[in-house]
Write a protein that holds these residues in place. Structure first.
Motif, PDB file in Angstrom:
ATOM      1  N   HIS A 197       0.268  -4.801   6.586  1.00 26.56           N
ATOM      2  CA  HIS A 197      -0.267  -4.454   5.274  1.00 26.56           C
ATOM      3  C   HIS A 197       0.898  -4.606   4.302  1.00 26.56           C
ATOM      4  O   HIS A 197       1.896  -3.888   4.406  1.00 26.56           O
ATOM      5  CB  HIS A 197      -0.814  -3.019   5.215  1.00 26.56           C
ATOM      6  N   HIS A 198       0.759  -5.543   3.366  1.00 28.20           N
ATOM      7  CA  HIS A 198       1.840  -5.996   2.492  1.00 28.20           C
ATOM      8  C   HIS A 198       2.896  -6.724   3.326  1.00 28.20           C
ATOM      9  O   HIS A 198       4.047  -6.305   3.429  1.00 28.20           O
ATOM     10  CB  HIS A 198       2.461  -4.840   1.716  1.00 28.20           C
ATOM     11  N   VAL A 239       0.491 -15.055  10.755  1.00 28.38           N
ATOM     12  CA  VAL A 239       0.572 -13.783  10.022  1.00 28.38           C
ATOM     13  C   VAL A 239      -0.749 -13.491   9.304  1.00 28.38           C
ATOM     14  O   VAL A 239      -1.354 -14.387   8.703  1.00 28.38           O
ATOM     15  CB  VAL A 239       1.718 -13.836   8.992  1.00 28.38           C
ATOM     16  N   ALA A 240      -1.177 -12.253   9.352  1.00 31.96           N
ATOM     17  CA  ALA A 240      -2.296 -11.776   8.531  1.00 31.96           C
ATOM     18  C   ALA A 240      -1.805 -10.597   7.700  1.00 31.96           C
ATOM     19  O   ALA A 240      -0.905  -9.867   8.117  1.00 31.96           O
ATOM     20  CB  ALA A 240      -3.483 -11.358   9.394  1.00 31.96           C
ATOM     21  N   CYS A 241      -2.397 -10.420   6.535  1.00 32.73           N
ATOM     22  CA  CYS A 241      -2.009  -9.325   5.647  1.00 32.73           C
ATOM     23  C   CYS A 241      -3.271  -8.697   5.067  1.00 32.73           C
ATOM     24  O   CYS A 241      -4.013  -9.344   4.318  1.00 32.73           O
ATOM     25  CB  CYS A 241      -1.104  -9.836   4.531  1.00 32.73           C
ATOM     26  N   ARG A 268      -2.034   2.321  13.165  1.00 34.35           N
ATOM     27  CA  ARG A 268      -3.130   2.710  14.060  1.00 34.35           C
ATOM     28  C   ARG A 268      -4.466   2.099  13.637  1.00 34.35           C
ATOM     29  O   ARG A 268      -5.298   1.738  14.486  1.00 34.35           O
ATOM     30  CB  ARG A 268      -3.237   4.241  14.112  1.00 34.35           C
ATOM     31  N   HIS A 269      -4.695   1.966  12.346  1.00 38.99           N
ATOM     32  CA  HIS A 269      -5.998   1.491  11.863  1.00 38.99           C
ATOM     33  C   HIS A 269      -5.961   0.053  11.335  1.00 38.99           C
ATOM     34  O   HIS A 269      -6.977  -0.438  10.841  1.00 38.99           O
ATOM     35  CB  HIS A 269      -6.495   2.418  10.745  1.00 38.99           C
ATOM     36  N   LEU A 270      -4.816  -0.623  11.457  1.00 40.28           N
ATOM     37  CA  LEU A 270      -4.697  -1.946  10.847  1.00 40.28           C
ATOM     38  C   LEU A 270      -5.615  -2.983  11.498  1.00 40.28           C
ATOM     39  O   LEU A 270      -6.171  -3.840  10.814  1.00 40.28           O
ATOM     40  CB  LEU A 270      -3.247  -2.442  10.893  1.00 40.28           C
ATOM     41  N   VAL A 312       2.037 -17.343   3.607  1.00 33.64           N
ATOM     42  CA  VAL A 312       2.943 -16.188   3.552  1.00 33.64           C
ATOM     43  C   VAL A 312       4.332 -16.495   4.108  1.00 33.64           C
ATOM     44  O   VAL A 312       5.341 -16.209   3.444  1.00 33.64           O
ATOM     45  CB  VAL A 312       2.316 -14.964   4.248  1.00 33.64           C
ATOM     46  N   PRO A 313       4.482 -17.068   5.318  1.00 34.17           N
ATOM     47  CA  PRO A 313       5.838 -17.341   5.819  1.00 34.17           C
ATOM     48  C   PRO A 313       6.650 -18.252   4.904  1.00 34.17           C
ATOM     49  O   PRO A 313       7.859 -18.041   4.740  1.00 34.17           O
ATOM     50  CB  PRO A 313       5.583 -17.994   7.182  1.00 34.17           C
TER      51      PRO A 313
END
Length: 201
Positions: free
Chosen positions: A78-79, A98-100, A155-157, A184-185
């Protein structure tokens, strides 16, 4: 009682991670400046809910870097830009796959809050306690409260990622999201090399 891998992922932690397709990753730092501040703790959670806490030291965490660069494992942040600027600047590595969830949420609702706390409350009714966010992450001995806080951020990502992925599909935005996440990378590399916004006029 939470256990911590010191310096790098243990062989056991790496084996567990290699058996996973998804990893939620979050870092705790001494400040917000990736050029000056340090990483105090890395929290990892597999889709099987296997938690890993990594306390970096002055040496390269080769197992962790190998996982980060592995294109077969989806890393969910996240971010992501914040975390990866710190990680890639410190260890001269490049993340793959990558995922965000912040980027995904912004594509769905550009004008709404995309903080992790607000997203978890909005989609799952989860109230994330952020009282340890500004605590000292460089202290020699981290408290159990700090470790629990770090794990709460990952925990919830995976659930949030799946939720947002479904909403993006419904909105016809999944292709755009995938393109944005693939970038992103590269954007991290541009930032680390101190380029200005090369997409502006």
């Amino acid at each position: 009682m939470n256990s911590i891998d010191a310096g790098d992922l243990s062989e056991e932690s790496e084996r567990s991670i290699r058996q996973s397709k998804f990893l939620a990753v979050d870092i705790e730092t001494s400040g917000l400046d990736w050029g000056k501040d340090s990483i105090g703790l890395i929290a990892i959670m597999t889709e099987h809910r296997k938690p890993v806490l990594l306390r970096p030291n002055q040496f390269q965490p080769q197992r962790f870097i190998s996982v980060l660069e592995d294109p077969k494992i989806q890393k969910i942040f996240h971010h992501a830009m914040f975390d990866l600027r710190f990680i890639c600047n410190k260890w001269s590595c490049t993340a793959n796959h990558v995922a965000c969830t912040k980027i995904m949420a912004k594509l769905l609702a550009p004008t709404e809050s995309s903080s992790l706390k607000d997203l978890l409350c909005r989609h799952f009714g989860v109230n994330l306690n952020k009282h340890e966010q500004q605590s000292d992450w460089m202290t020699e001995s981290l408290s159990e409260s700090q470790l629990n806080y770090a794990l709460s951020d990952v925990r919830h990502l995976f659930d949030l990622y799946q939720c947002l992925q479904g909403l993006l599909h419904e909105a016809g935005l999944m292709n755009l999201a995938e393109l944005a996440l693939q970038h992103v990378p590269t954007r991290v590399i541009l930032d680390l090399r101190r380029y200005p916004d090369i997409y502006s006029y």
